[in-house]
Scaffold this active site. Structure first.
Site, PDB file in Angstrom:
ATOM      1  N   CYS A  72       5.935  -0.284   7.204  1.00  0.00           N
ATOM      2  CA  CYS A  72       5.554   0.840   6.355  1.00  0.00           C
ATOM      3  C   CYS A  72       6.752   1.271   5.522  1.00  0.00           C
ATOM      4  O   CYS A  72       7.872   1.322   6.031  1.00  0.00           O
ATOM      5  CB  CYS A  72       5.096   1.985   7.249  1.00  0.00           C
ATOM      6  SG  CYS A  72       4.614   3.465   6.354  1.00  0.00           S
ATOM      7  N   LEU A  73       6.515   1.607   4.271  1.00  0.00           N
ATOM      8  CA  LEU A  73       7.602   2.056   3.403  1.00  0.00           C
ATOM      9  C   LEU A  73       8.217   3.362   3.915  1.00  0.00           C
ATOM     10  O   LEU A  73       9.341   3.698   3.558  1.00  0.00           O
ATOM     11  CB  LEU A  73       7.101   2.244   1.963  1.00  0.00           C
ATOM     12  CG  LEU A  73       6.623   0.961   1.259  1.00  0.00           C
ATOM     13  CD1 LEU A  73       6.066   1.293  -0.111  1.00  0.00           C
ATOM     14  CD2 LEU A  73       7.750  -0.058   1.144  1.00  0.00           C
ATOM     15  N   HIS A  98      -4.406   1.409   7.837  1.00  0.00           N
ATOM     16  CA  HIS A  98      -3.027   1.931   7.834  1.00  0.00           C
ATOM     17  C   HIS A  98      -2.884   3.057   6.797  1.00  0.00           C
ATOM     18  O   HIS A  98      -2.343   4.117   7.093  1.00  0.00           O
ATOM     19  CB  HIS A  98      -2.074   0.759   7.528  1.00  0.00           C
ATOM     20  CG  HIS A  98      -0.634   1.124   7.391  1.00  0.00           C
ATOM     21  ND1 HIS A  98       0.353   0.596   8.202  1.00  0.00           N
ATOM     22  CD2 HIS A  98       0.010   1.952   6.524  1.00  0.00           C
ATOM     23  CE1 HIS A  98       1.529   1.107   7.845  1.00  0.00           C
ATOM     24  NE2 HIS A  98       1.355   1.922   6.828  1.00  0.00           N
ATOM     25  N   GLU A  99      -3.413   2.829   5.597  1.00  0.00           N
ATOM     26  CA  GLU A  99      -3.275   3.830   4.529  1.00  0.00           C
ATOM     27  C   GLU A  99      -4.136   5.066   4.795  1.00  0.00           C
ATOM     28  O   GLU A  99      -3.713   6.187   4.533  1.00  0.00           O
ATOM     29  CB  GLU A  99      -3.627   3.219   3.165  1.00  0.00           C
ATOM     30  CG  GLU A  99      -2.734   2.050   2.721  1.00  0.00           C
ATOM     31  CD  GLU A  99      -1.250   2.343   2.800  1.00  0.00           C
ATOM     32  OE1 GLU A  99      -0.838   3.510   2.598  1.00  0.00           O
ATOM     33  OE2 GLU A  99      -0.484   1.408   3.087  1.00  0.00           O
ATOM     34  N   HIS A 158      -2.448   7.404   7.039  1.00  0.00           N
ATOM     35  CA  HIS A 158      -1.472   8.276   6.362  1.00  0.00           C
ATOM     36  C   HIS A 158      -2.124   9.567   5.880  1.00  0.00           C
ATOM     37  O   HIS A 158      -1.515  10.632   5.930  1.00  0.00           O
ATOM     38  CB  HIS A 158      -0.869   7.577   5.142  1.00  0.00           C
ATOM     39  CG  HIS A 158       0.285   6.669   5.447  1.00  0.00           C
ATOM     40  ND1 HIS A 158       1.436   7.116   6.038  1.00  0.00           N
ATOM     41  CD2 HIS A 158       0.465   5.346   5.213  1.00  0.00           C
ATOM     42  CE1 HIS A 158       2.283   6.093   6.170  1.00  0.00           C
ATOM     43  NE2 HIS A 158       1.718   5.016   5.682  1.00  0.00           N
ATOM     44  N   GLY A 182       0.830  -1.201   0.000  1.00  0.00           N
ATOM     45  CA  GLY A 182       0.000   0.000   0.000  1.00  0.00           C
ATOM     46  C   GLY A 182       0.859   1.242   0.000  1.00  0.00           C
ATOM     47  O   GLY A 182       1.993   1.227   0.493  1.00  0.00           O
ATOM     48  N   GLN A 228       3.015   9.911   1.102  1.00  0.00           N
ATOM     49  CA  GLN A 228       4.308   9.231   1.252  1.00  0.00           C
ATOM     50  C   GLN A 228       5.273   9.579   0.115  1.00  0.00           C
ATOM     51  O   GLN A 228       6.475   9.398   0.247  1.00  0.00           O
ATOM     52  CB  GLN A 228       4.123   7.712   1.323  1.00  0.00           C
ATOM     53  CG  GLN A 228       3.423   7.249   2.591  1.00  0.00           C
ATOM     54  CD  GLN A 228       3.280   5.748   2.614  1.00  0.00           C
ATOM     55  OE1 GLN A 228       2.296   5.199   2.146  1.00  0.00           O
ATOM     56  NE2 GLN A 228       4.286   5.052   3.140  1.00  0.00           N
TER      57      GLN A 228
END
Ligand code: NI
Length: 170
Positions: A94-95, A136-137, A140, A47, A52
């Site tokens: 997470c990235l 989670h997304e 963000h 995701g 991000q």
């Protein structure tokens, strides 16, 4: 073919910006979505939220299909969680959070209202990993990271480890 985009990492303040709703669905946006998709697969991740890669708009791409299956990208914009049920604890990463994972407790079942990449209203009933990924997304988009959900002790241990890693990089 688009270039991959730069992924911002904690503690960059960019990640704390709240996303604005997407209003203009044009060719430029479609190109940006393709760039995000490519960046996410290359990372690799399941995701990615627009913030991000430094763009504060309410846009998420994700793909939770198992690695042995073919890619199936999902694009959602202006998502809103309208109902929640139950709970699930899942080990998240997470990235934008370098070299770290931790268990986070979230709702196990959610209903999300959003629009797709053409602007068509959609409803997504998500459960388990799908629900975890969406929560989670969507976090963000509100400037929230999964490490905000762990204990302050765990978070400060991670922060001091990260500080050491970053000081060695310089
Ligand atoms: Ni993330």
């Amino acid at each position: 073919m688009s270039d991959t985009l730069k992924i911002y990492r904690f503690p960059d303040p960019v990640l704390r910006i709240k996303a604005a709703p997407v209003e203009n669905i044009d060719g430029e946006l479609q190109q940006f979505i393709d760039g995000m998709t490519e960046t996410m697969y290359k990372a690799p991740g399941i995701g990615l939220a627009a913030i991000q890669v430094g763009k504060p708009i309410s846009l998420v791409v994700y793909d939770i299909s198992p690695p042995e299956e073919s890619h199936k990208i999902n694009v959602i914009m202006n998502p809103e969680i309208v109902s929640r049920e139950g709970s699930i604890t899942y080990e998240e990463a997470c990235l934008s959070v370098f070299d770290y994972s931790a268990e986070v407790k979230r709702s196990n079942k959610i209903l999300v209202k959003a629009i797709d990449r053409e602007g068509k209203p959609i409803e997504i009933e998500a459960e388990g990993l799908h629900a975890v990924c969406l929560q989670h997304e969507i976090d963000h988009l509100n400037g929230v990271l999964f490490i905000d959900h762990i204990s302050s002790l765990k978070r400060s241990l991670y922060k001091s480890r990260l500080k050491k890693i970053l000081s060695k990089e310089q």
